[in-house]
Design a protein around this motif. Structure first.
Motif, PDB file in Angstrom:
ATOM      1  N   ASN A 134     -16.688 -17.924  11.155  1.00 54.88           N
ATOM      2  CA  ASN A 134     -17.686 -17.308  12.030  1.00 54.88           C
ATOM      3  C   ASN A 134     -17.565 -15.790  12.153  1.00 54.88           C
ATOM      4  N   SER A 135     -17.048 -15.122  11.154  1.00 56.09           N
ATOM      5  CA  SER A 135     -17.030 -13.663  11.160  1.00 56.09           C
ATOM      6  C   SER A 135     -16.887 -13.162   9.725  1.00 56.09           C
ATOM      7  N   LEU A 136     -17.010 -11.870   9.563  1.00 59.06           N
ATOM      8  CA  LEU A 136     -16.885 -11.279   8.239  1.00 59.06           C
ATOM      9  C   LEU A 136     -15.424 -11.272   7.798  1.00 59.06           C
ATOM     10  N   PRO A 137     -15.165 -11.476   6.515  1.00 51.32           N
ATOM     11  CA  PRO A 137     -13.790 -11.416   6.030  1.00 51.32           C
ATOM     12  C   PRO A 137     -13.244  -9.992   6.150  1.00 51.32           C
ATOM     13  N   ILE A 138     -11.974  -9.879   6.452  1.00 52.41           N
ATOM     14  CA  ILE A 138     -11.323  -8.585   6.617  1.00 52.41           C
ATOM     15  C   ILE A 138     -10.351  -8.397   5.455  1.00 52.41           C
ATOM     16  N   PRO A 139     -10.586  -7.375   4.618  1.00 54.34           N
ATOM     17  CA  PRO A 139      -9.641  -7.144   3.523  1.00 54.34           C
ATOM     18  C   PRO A 139      -8.308  -6.616   4.050  1.00 54.34           C
ATOM     19  N   LEU A 140      -7.227  -7.162   3.512  1.00 54.71           N
ATOM     20  CA  LEU A 140      -5.874  -6.739   3.861  1.00 54.71           C
ATOM     21  C   LEU A 140      -5.203  -6.198   2.605  1.00 54.71           C
ATOM     22  N   TYR A 141      -4.364  -5.191   2.780  1.00 59.78           N
ATOM     23  CA  TYR A 141      -3.733  -4.536   1.637  1.00 59.78           C
ATOM     24  C   TYR A 141      -2.217  -4.574   1.753  1.00 59.78           C
ATOM     25  N   ASP A 142      -1.573  -4.821   0.615  1.00 53.10           N
ATOM     26  CA  ASP A 142      -0.114  -4.820   0.483  1.00 53.10           C
ATOM     27  C   ASP A 142       0.254  -4.030  -0.762  1.00 53.10           C
ATOM     28  N   LEU A 143       1.464  -3.520  -0.785  1.00 49.37           N
ATOM     29  CA  LEU A 143       1.979  -2.919  -2.013  1.00 49.37           C
ATOM     30  C   LEU A 143       2.267  -4.035  -3.004  1.00 49.37           C
ATOM     31  N   ARG A 144       2.009  -3.780  -4.261  1.00 47.66           N
ATOM     32  CA  ARG A 144       2.327  -4.764  -5.297  1.00 47.66           C
ATOM     33  C   ARG A 144       3.833  -4.934  -5.407  1.00 47.66           C
ATOM     34  N   GLU A 145       4.242  -6.140  -5.754  1.00 42.24           N
ATOM     35  CA  GLU A 145       5.661  -6.462  -5.862  1.00 42.24           C
ATOM     36  C   GLU A 145       6.384  -5.543  -6.835  1.00 42.24           C
ATOM     37  N   ARG A 146       5.721  -5.201  -7.931  1.00 42.89           N
ATOM     38  CA  ARG A 146       6.331  -4.324  -8.946  1.00 42.89           C
ATOM     39  C   ARG A 146       6.647  -2.954  -8.348  1.00 42.89           C
ATOM     40  N   LEU A 147       5.738  -2.416  -7.566  1.00 37.04           N
ATOM     41  CA  LEU A 147       5.959  -1.115  -6.943  1.00 37.04           C
ATOM     42  C   LEU A 147       7.131  -1.168  -5.962  1.00 37.04           C
ATOM     43  N   VAL A 148       7.181  -2.205  -5.151  1.00 41.71           N
ATOM     44  CA  VAL A 148       8.284  -2.364  -4.197  1.00 41.71           C
ATOM     45  C   VAL A 148       9.602  -2.541  -4.946  1.00 41.71           C
ATOM     46  N   ARG A 149       9.598  -3.370  -5.959  1.00 45.05           N
ATOM     47  CA  ARG A 149      10.811  -3.619  -6.743  1.00 45.05           C
ATOM     48  C   ARG A 149      11.309  -2.331  -7.405  1.00 45.05           C
ATOM     49  N   ASP A 150      10.387  -1.542  -7.978  1.00 46.59           N
ATOM     50  CA  ASP A 150      10.783  -0.280  -8.613  1.00 46.59           C
ATOM     51  C   ASP A 150      11.377   0.690  -7.581  1.00 46.59           C
ATOM     52  N   ALA A 151      10.783   0.739  -6.408  1.00 45.63           N
ATOM     53  CA  ALA A 151      11.279   1.631  -5.358  1.00 45.63           C
ATOM     54  C   ALA A 151      12.665   1.208  -4.874  1.00 45.63           C
ATOM     55  N   LEU A 152      12.876  -0.079  -4.720  1.00 46.07           N
ATOM     56  CA  LEU A 152      14.157  -0.573  -4.195  1.00 46.07           C
ATOM     57  C   LEU A 152      15.275  -0.543  -5.253  1.00 46.07           C
ATOM     58  N   ARG A 153      14.898  -0.484  -6.498  1.00 45.99           N
ATOM     59  CA  ARG A 153      15.875  -0.428  -7.572  1.00 45.99           C
ATOM     60  C   ARG A 153      16.576   0.926  -7.628  1.00 45.99           C
ATOM     61  N   ASN A 154      15.858   1.988  -7.241  1.00 46.40           N
ATOM     62  CA  ASN A 154      16.435   3.337  -7.255  1.00 46.40           C
ATOM     63  C   ASN A 154      17.162   3.595  -5.943  1.00 46.40           C
ATOM     64  N   PRO A 155      18.470   3.877  -6.012  1.00 39.10           N
ATOM     65  CA  PRO A 155      19.250   4.097  -4.770  1.00 39.10           C
ATOM     66  C   PRO A 155      18.892   5.391  -4.072  1.00 39.10           C
TER      67      PRO A 155
END
Length: 102
Positions: free
Chosen positions: A81-102
Motif C-alpha cells: 500500500n505504498s511506493l517502494p523505497i530504494p535502499l543503498y548499500d556498499l557492494r561487498e567487493r568494495l567493503v572487502r577491498d577497504a577492510l583488506r588494507n590495514p
C-alpha cells in the motif's frame, strides 16, 4: 559501526577510488551508515539526499552510475500500500577491498 571499520572505508573511498567528489560523498555517507556486523547500510535515497545536499535527480543519476560500476547495490524491499523505497548499500567487493588494507 566500529570506528576502525568506518575509517578503513573512508580511507579506501577517498584515496583509492578515482571518482568525482560528489560520487565519493555519496559513498562516504553510505559508509557512515554501514553496520559493523552486517556490513549493510540500507540507506534510503531520502537520507542520502539530506546528508549530501544533492538534488534528487542528481543523486539518483550518480547512484545509477555507482550501481552500474558495482560500487553500490540498490534494493527495494517489498512494501504494501505504498511506493517502494530504494535502499543503498556498499557492494561487498568494495567493503572487502577497504577492510583488506590495514
Amino acid at each position: 559501526m566500529s570506528s576502525r571499520i568506518r575509517v578503513q572505508l573512508w580511507d579506501h573511498i577517498t584515496r583509492e577510488l578515482n571518482l568525482s567528489s560528489q560520487t565519493k560523498l555519496l559513498l562516504l555517507v553510505i559508509a557512515n551508515y554501514t553496520d559493523a556486523r552486517s556490513l549493510k547500510a540500507h540507506a534510503p535515497l531520502s537520507l542520502l539526499i539530506l546528508r549530501t545536499g544533492l538534488r534528487e535527480p542528481e543523486a539518483t543519476h550518480l547512484l545509477d552510475i555507482l550501481a552500474a560500476s558495482e560500487y553500490v547495490r540498490r534494493s527495494q524491499p517489498p512494501v504494501t500500500n505504498s511506493l517502494p523505497i530504494p535502499l543503498y548499500d556498499l557492494r561487498e567487493r568494495l567493503v572487502r577491498d577497504a577492510l583488506r588494507n590495514p
